[in-house]
Each structure stands twice: as structure tokens, then as C-alpha cells.
Design an enzyme around this catalytic site. Structure first.
Site, PDB file in Angstrom:
ATOM      1  N   ASN A 133       0.798  -1.237   0.000  1.00 64.29           N
ATOM      2  CA  ASN A 133       0.000   0.000   0.000  1.00 64.29           C
ATOM      3  C   ASN A 133       0.831   1.288   0.000  1.00 64.29           C
ATOM      4  O   ASN A 133       0.506   2.234  -0.699  1.00 64.29           O
ATOM      5  CB  ASN A 133      -1.046  -0.015   1.114  1.00 64.29           C
ATOM      6  CG  ASN A 133      -0.483  -0.248   2.486  1.00 64.29           C
ATOM      7  OD1 ASN A 133       0.714  -0.498   2.655  1.00 64.29           O
ATOM      8  ND2 ASN A 133      -1.329  -0.173   3.490  1.00 64.29           N
ATOM      9  N   GLY A 189       6.917 -13.881  -3.495  1.00 62.17           N
ATOM     10  CA  GLY A 189       5.813 -13.931  -2.550  1.00 62.17           C
ATOM     11  C   GLY A 189       6.199 -14.547  -1.224  1.00 62.17           C
ATOM     12  O   GLY A 189       7.339 -14.407  -0.758  1.00 62.17           O
ATOM     13  N   GLY A 209       2.627  -5.706   7.524  1.00 61.22           N
ATOM     14  CA  GLY A 209       1.628  -6.392   6.704  1.00 61.22           C
ATOM     15  C   GLY A 209       0.466  -6.863   7.551  1.00 61.22           C
ATOM     16  O   GLY A 209       0.192  -6.301   8.621  1.00 61.22           O
ATOM     17  N   SER A 210      -0.182  -7.924   7.089  1.00 64.90           N
ATOM     18  CA  SER A 210      -1.416  -8.359   7.746  1.00 64.90           C
ATOM     19  C   SER A 210      -1.121  -9.090   9.061  1.00 64.90           C
ATOM     20  O   SER A 210      -0.043  -9.664   9.247  1.00 64.90           O
ATOM     21  CB  SER A 210      -2.193  -9.280   6.806  1.00 64.90           C
ATOM     22  OG  SER A 210      -1.419 -10.428   6.527  1.00 64.90           O
ATOM     23  N   GLU A 231       4.524  -4.648  12.371  1.00 65.16           N
ATOM     24  CA  GLU A 231       3.571  -3.542  12.181  1.00 65.16           C
ATOM     25  C   GLU A 231       2.398  -4.138  11.428  1.00 65.16           C
ATOM     26  O   GLU A 231       2.505  -4.411  10.231  1.00 65.16           O
ATOM     27  CB  GLU A 231       4.197  -2.420  11.334  1.00 65.16           C
ATOM     28  CG  GLU A 231       5.387  -1.743  11.958  1.00 65.16           C
ATOM     29  CD  GLU A 231       4.999  -0.716  12.997  1.00 65.16           C
ATOM     30  OE1 GLU A 231       3.800  -0.560  13.266  1.00 65.16           O
ATOM     31  OE2 GLU A 231       5.904  -0.072  13.537  1.00 65.16           O
ATOM     32  N   CYS A 265      -3.371   0.644   6.962  1.00 67.56           N
ATOM     33  CA  CYS A 265      -3.549   0.051   8.296  1.00 67.56           C
ATOM     34  C   CYS A 265      -4.170   1.074   9.247  1.00 67.56           C
ATOM     35  O   CYS A 265      -4.750   0.705  10.257  1.00 67.56           O
ATOM     36  CB  CYS A 265      -2.202  -0.412   8.832  1.00 67.56           C
ATOM     37  SG  CYS A 265      -0.974   0.905   8.856  1.00 67.56           S
TER      38      CYS A 265
END
Ligand code: NAD
Length: 464
Positions: A133, A189, A209-210, A231, A265
Site C-alpha cells: 500500500n 511472494g 503487513g497483515s 507492524e 492500516c
């Protein structure tokens, strides 16, 4: 050899490509970084700082090309690209200053004649794994301070943004004269990221990331006793109190939820509004949402661009329709043909809905009406996440008192949830992160470790 394509997220056009890094090449990159690190750390602080300042100048020289690349590769409006370039430049200049911060302190000792030093030493090779993002600045937020403090860095950007998140950064540091090997980029990836995490020569993994991926990285790194910094995602709230200026609150609310298609986020995924202003607030927010133009930010003057991919688009559409099936009302917005999603305002939501509980990652503003301040605080804190919240009120003191009681690593009074600065202690708690902070002097703790060093002129007497 597999190739990763960098795509324009609005038109689908190919912007370029990079070679995916094989497992053997990941190992080789980490080993080059490990080899180069000691020499880099041995340079003077002025030499390291000079490289970082030259990288900032190179960033300035490339700003126009990078702006277009970020607009197309991340699907963002030019203003967001400019923000990334400016923030990445700020990270480099702050990091240049970090290189000359004190590296040791003398600690009092209980042993006569002992000189006791708490030194800061680099960790070694830092692995940075970043999302799509804000690929430029979220990479730079790790690379710049880690390099300043004498570490080498191996970066793995998201396969959605191999150019602005990876190749562009490699070119920048090469042009700035960073010695070879000190900064390496690997492309691919999950499997490439996993290889970085388990490689014995990566001393730390900095992951943005997630929450799901962060948890699996932490589990692997925990087994290896490797330092991790996470994070992660958020489900942030905007609280509108009964004394708020409704138009101002709606402006803050629209920016908090719709900025960059809600794909950050620090997006507000929950609007918690006092009943006294709820109708007026919802009307003002709906009017603002309906007025936003959505389209291709490379070719048109729009407020919102495309969603990053069909998967994210479908997930947001599914969360929205599940909420509607459960009694929610969509006042404006919602999914358009892929890749577009109009900014949505949703009422009649309840805290049990997935739309309320999960990170939506799309331009959706669910509104929940509360009877008073205490209920607002209770509702906001009913989440496993803990990144950032905002409070809008005419009374700054009241705002601060409420903000301090909200669960999260960050809170803002009378401003939007998306905020970051190079010197701010950015980070979350709970499912939003491990509690470490990046920014300013917090980077000293993040990217160095202490070594206790003592020296004594005459050895003490031991019994044997
Ligand atoms: P993601 O977790 O899917 O991927 C992030 C990175 O991890 C990518 O580079 C990906 O390739 C890599 N990865 C995926 N699986 C991996 C594995 N098993 N091992 C190692 N690496 C792996 O996240 P995303 O979709 O790219 O980004 C969106 C998420 O990032 C959101 O949840 C958002 O909240 C979060 N985010 C957090 C912050 C923050 O500062 N807290 C900032 C931006 C984004």
C-alpha cells in the site's frame, strides 16, 4: 526463471517486470549482506550519513518518475505518491542524523575501579518484508534507520509492487554510492519471505503487513529465537462527541475512511458517533462520500483510484453484503465493476457484524450511534486490534482525556486517523503489533542491541 509483472492497477497495463528470486538467490543475497555489513558498520558516521543524504537527493531527482510509478503501480492519486516521496525523503534525513547519535553510555558500577559501558551495536542483517500500500515509504522506514545504525538490509517487497517497493529503492541506493551488498532486494511472494525469516544470517525480521502473516512469521522467528518487529493491521475508530463541529468531523471522517480507497492500516473502519449529532454527521459524511470522483488516477482528476486487486475488491463487497443481510443500510457507495469501489457509508450496524469487527481495507465507513462518552470508549475498546483512534470534539481537554482511554498505540484529537511522521513513535498493540515503535530515537532500540562492556585496571581477588 519466473518473472513478476508490475501492473498498472487501473488499466491493467504492464509497467515492467522483475525476475522472481529463487531460494538459492535469497541465500546468496543474505550472505552478500552479511559479508558487507561489518565494513559498512566500520565506516565513520559521517560517511554513512553522506550516503543517506545522497539517497535523499537522488529521490528528489527522480521524484517525477517515481510519482507516476506509484500512481500506476499502487493505484493511488498523485497526492498520495507525493506524500510517499516526501515522507521517504524525511526518513533519509532523519536517519542521517541518527547515524551520529551517542552509541554508548557509561553506567555506574558497584565494583571499584570498573568502567562499565552500555554500547549499542548493529544487529547485523535486517530482513524487511513490506506490503503494497505504501511501498516506498514503508520500505524506507526500515532501510534508512537500519543502515544509519550500521546494519545491512535485505528487502522483500510485495509482489503487487516490485518496482516502487523494490527495484526503485535498489537503484536509488546504488546511485547514492552505498557499497555493494549492504542493501539487497529479493523479489517474490510468501516463499521468498519465509526463506528470509529462516535464514540463519538474518538477525532480525521487520515485517509490515497483515496480522495473519505477522503471526506466522512471529511463530517461526520465535522458534529460531530471532528478533521480530511487527507492524500489523488495525480496526481503528473515529469518535465524534456531542460537542463536535459536524462538518469538520465529517471531513475528518471522510479522509480517515476513504483516503487511498481505505487501504491503509490506519484507516478508520469504525465511526462511533454520539446520538446528539448522529443524524447530522451521517448526512454530512454521506454528502462528502457521494461527491468523491472514482476512476483512473493516472488519466483523470479523481479522489479515489482502483482497488489493489480483484481479491480485495471481492472481500470488501462480501463484507458489505453480509452486513446488509444482517440489517445494515448502505446510504451511498459500494462495489462497482472491478477494480472500482465507491466510498460507502453504512448505518444500522451492530458490533457483532464482521464489517465492524474485521479490518475492511476498502473505502467503507460503518457508523454506530452511542448514547454517551462512556459507551463510545467501551465500543472502541472492544477489539483485539490496537493501532490508532481519533476523537473529534470542541473541547481539546475532553478529547485528550478520551483519547488516553482508547486502546491503541496512537491517538489523535481533532484530526484524521491516518497520520505518520519520521519522528513519531508509530506502532500498535495487541493484534496490531508487538509494541515496538519505529520513528525518531525509538529506531535506536529497534535496530541496535546492547552490549555490556567492562574494563578494570586491576583484577579483583577471587577465591580460587
Ligand atoms: P500481507 O501480510 O499479505 O503481505 C505483506 C508482505 O508479507 C508481502 O511482502 C508478502 O509477500 C509477504 N508475505 C506473505 N506471506 C508471507 C509469509 N508466510 N512469510 C513471509 N512473508 C510473507 O499484507 P498486504 O496485503 O501486502 O498489506 C496489507 C496489510 O498490511 C493490512 O493488513 C494492513 O493493515 C497492513 N499494514 C500495516 C501497516 C502498519 O504500519 N501497521 C502499514 C501498512 C500495511
Amino acid at each position: 526463471m519466473t518473472t513478476l509483472l508490475a501492473l498498472d492497477k487501473a488499466s491493467g497495463a504492464t509497467l515492467g517486470s522483475v525476475a522472481a528470486t529463487t531460494a538459492a538467490d535469497v541465500d546468496a543475497a543474505v550472505e552478500r549482506a552479511a559479508q558487507a555489513q561489518a565494513g559498512w558498520a566500520a565506516l565513520t558516521y559521517a560517511e554513512r550519513a553522506a550516503v543517506l543524504r545522497r539517497a535523499a537527493a537522488e529521490l528528489g531527482a527522480r521524484a517525477a518518475a517515481l510519482r507516476e510509478l506509484i500512481v500506476r503501480e499502487t493505484g493511488s492519486i498523485p497526492g498520495k505518491a507525493d506524500y510517499e516521496i516526501g515522507a521517504a525523503t524525511g526518513e533519509l534525513y532523519e536517519a542521517a542524523g541518527l547515524a551520529s547519535r551517542p552509541v554508548a553510555e557509561v553506567r555506574p558500577s558497584n565494583h571499584a575501579g570498573r568502567f562499565s559501558l552500555a554500547e549499542r551495536v548493529p544487529l547485523g542483517v535486517v530482513a524487511a518484508i513490506t506490503p503494497w500500500n505504501f511501498p516506498l515509504v514503508l520500505g524506507m522506514r526500515v532501510i534508512a534507520p537500519a543502515l544509519a545504525l550500521g546494519n545491512a538490509v535485505v528487502l522483500k517487497p510485495s509482489p503487487e509492487t516490485p518496482l516502487s517497493g523494490g527495484a526503485a529503492l535498489a537503484e536509488l541506493f546504488e546511485a547514492a554510492g552505498l557499497p555493494p551488498g549492504v542493501f539487497e532486494v529479493v523479489q517474490g511472494g510468501a516463499e521468498v519471505g519465509e526463506r528470509l525469516v529462516v535464514h540463519p544470517a538474518t538477525a532480525m525480521v521487520h515485517f509490515t503487513g497483515s496480522t495473519a502473516v505477522g503471526r506466522s512469521i512471529a511463530a517461526t522467528a520465535g522458534g529460531l529465537l530471532k528478533k521480530v518487529s511487527l507492524e500489523l493491521g488495525g480496526n481503528n475508530a473515529l469518535v465524534v462527541l456531542d460537542d463536535a463541529d459536524v462538518e469538520q468531523a465529517a471531513m475528518i471522517g471522510a479522509w480517515s475512511s476513504f483516503h487511498y480507497q481505505g487501504q491503509t492500516c490506519i484507516t478508520a473502519g469504525r465511526h462511533v458517533v454520539h446520538a446528539a449529532v448522529a443524524d447530522a454527521y451521517v448526512a454530512a459524511l454521506t454528502a462528502r462520500a457521494a461527491a468523491i470522483r472514482v476512476g483512473d488516477p493516472h488519466t483523470d482528476a479523481v479522489g479515489l483510484g482502483p482497488m489493489i486487486n480483484g481479491r480485495q475488491h471481492a472481500r470488501a463487497a462480501e463484507l458489505l453484503s453480509a452486513a446488509v443481510a444482517d440489517g445494515a443500510t448502505v446510504l451511498t457507495g459500494g462495489p462497482e465493476p472491478v477494480p472500482y469501489f465507491r466510498p460507502a457509508v453504512v448505518t444500522s450496524v451492530h458490533p457483532g457484524m464482521r464489517l465492524w469487527r474485521e479490518e475492511i481495507f476498502a473505502p467503507v465507513a460503518p457508523v454506530l450511534v452511542v448514547a454517551d462518552e462512556e459507551e463510545a470508549i467501551r465500543v472502541v475498546n472492544d477489539t483485539e486490534y490496537g493501532l490508532v483512534n481519533s476523537v473529534v470534539t470542541a473541547d481539546q481537554r475532553r478529547g485528550l482525556a478520551v483519547a488516553r482511554r482508547l486502546r491503541g498505540g496512537m491517538a489523535h484529537v481533532n484530526d484524521a486517523t491516518p497520520q505518520d511522521e519520521a519522528l513519531a513513535p508509530f506502532g500498535g498493540i495487541g493484534q496490531s503489533g508487538l509494541g515496538g515503535r519505529s520513528g525518531g530515537d525509538d529506531n535506536l532500540d529497534e535496530f541496535t542491541q546492547r552490549r555490556w562492556l567492562t574494563t578494570t585496571e586491576v583484577a579483583p581477588h577471587y577465591p580460587y
